[in-house]
Design an enzyme around this catalytic site. Structure first.
Site, PDB file in Angstrom:
ATOM      1  CD  GLU A 129       8.729  17.617  35.568  1.00 35.11           C
ATOM      2  OE1 GLU A 129       9.675  18.406  36.750  1.00 35.11           O
ATOM      3  OE2 GLU A 129       7.829  17.382  34.489  1.00 35.11           O
ATOM      4  CB  CYS A 163      15.891  20.120  40.222  1.00 29.45           C
ATOM      5  SG  CYS A 163      14.990  19.269  40.146  1.00 29.45           S
TER       6      CYS A 163
END
Length: 388
Positions: A129, A163
């Site tokens: 991720e 993010c």
């Protein structure tokens, strides 16, 4: 977790075909600093649900949370099957020399490449991720204040250290002129006339990240904000204009409270610009015209997409969360987390009798046998194609 029965062909009608869901074994989960509880415990819960043992490595950057997890989790989890490791980069490198059955990493792609290299020695499967420069297209036909509210919220929450926050806005010069006062209004409404005094505006996590993000202020021109305080690691909610595509702020993930606006002549050029770069973790599009939003959705590739909002897509656990290309691979959230940490084992149980049925597959072969085998191996599903 129960066995899942599957469709069978004629050849296996009397047999038991199913998928058994088994744990991988020992899983290493490496968390990130920006949401140090969420980004460690969500994968941990999925790994436990799937039946794995877990080594949990919180980020050393968020040191207080790292210590909390190291002290608290052993009070609730079996220490023989779940362990928390506190380590810096050097110790983590030593940890990665061990053979794990699965690795789940959240962080940037630079560290991700190091972890992939270590995993390759043991052919360990991974979920990565990562981040990236998530674009946010704003159309000329738009409710600009609503768009500005949602962009400002998604960008500046956690001081931009998210993010999937909109990394940059891409629009025409005319749209920028209409959007700018709305962005200024939204920042003032959310954080007051002096965001430094707002209890709702965060700080950079450490000095290193403060210096990195502050250096990006040298790009383009500051249109809103730009104030900094090194002692407090404070960088004001900032909007930048006149940025060039070769400048650092358009080359690296910002991961801080600076929103650059990159101008193009039209939607087609915006899509071309996005597609010429690495595929991002998220992409956003704002327009009162559904055709425009769908055009962006259909024309670009990203880990996830949200039309007329930012970040909120990640709150829906019925949607998979993950990247593509340089922004990562694999997915989690909700049941997808369980699936990530599960080996789907295909199983077929047959009886020892009825050998006459098997004779068509044994030599010697002829066209008649071939026809029978092909027919017997088909799985026919209503409304779908026929698969061998």
């Amino acid at each position: 977790m129960k066995d899942e029965c599957v469709d069978k062909n004629l050849f296996t009608q009397l047999d038991h075909a199913f998928i058994r869901k088994e744990p991988f074994g020992v899983v290493l989960i490496i968390g990130a600093f920006n949401y140090p509880i969420q980004l460690t415990l969500i994968p941990l819960v999925g790994a436990i649900a799937a039946g794995n043992c877990v080594i949990l490595k919180p980020s050393e950057v968020s040191s207080h949370t790292e210590r909390l997890l190291a002290e608290a989790l052993p009070c609730y989890l079996d220490s023989e099957t779940f362990a928390v490791v506190t380590a810096g980069p050097e110790e983590t490198g030593k940890l990665l020399e061990n053979k794990f059955d699965y690795i789940f990493f959240t962080g940037n792609n630079r560290v991700g490449k190091i972890i992939m290299t270590a995993a390759a020695k043991h052919l360990t499967p991974l979920t990565m991720e990562l981040g990236g420069k998530s674009p946010c297209y704003v159309d000329h036909y738009c409710n600009f204040q609503n768009a500005a509210n949602r962009i400002v919220w998604g960008k500046f929450i956690n001081a931009g250290q998210t993010c999937i926050s909109p990394d940059y806005v891409i629009c025409t010069v005319e749209t920028q002129e209409k959007l700018m006062p709305c962005l200024r209004h939204a920042i003032r409404e959310f954080y007051g006339t002096d965001p430094k005094e707002s209890p709702d505006f965060g700080r950079m996590v450490n000095d290193k990240h403060f210096q990195r993000v502050r250096a990006l202020l040298k790009c383009g021109r500051v249109a809103i904000g730009g104030e900094t305080d090194e002692r407090d690691r404070y960088i004001a909610p900032t909007v930048m204009v006149d940025v060039k595509e070769w400048e650092p702020i358009m080359q690296e993930e910002v991961f801080g409270p600076i929103l650059p606006i990159f101008t193009v002549k039209d939607l087609e050029e915006a899509i071309q610009f996005i597609n010429c770069r690495e595929r991002p973790l998220a992409a956003y599009a704002f327009s009162c015209d559904d055709k425009v939003v769908n055009c962006v959705l259909d024309s670009i590739s990203s880990g996830g997409f949200c039309g007329n909002d930012t970040v909120t897509r990640a709150t829906l656990i019925s949607l998979p969360f993950g990247g593509i290309g340089l922004s990562g691979f694999g997915k989690y959230h909700g049941k997808f987390t369980f699936d990530t940490f599960t080996h789907f084992r295909g199983c077929l149980l047959r009886c020892m009798g009825l050998e006459a049925i098997n004779k068509v597959r044994y030599p010697p072969f002829d066209d008649k046998k071939l026809g029978i085998v092909v027919s017997a191996l088909e799985i026919k599903r209503r409304g779908m194609c026929t698969l061998l």
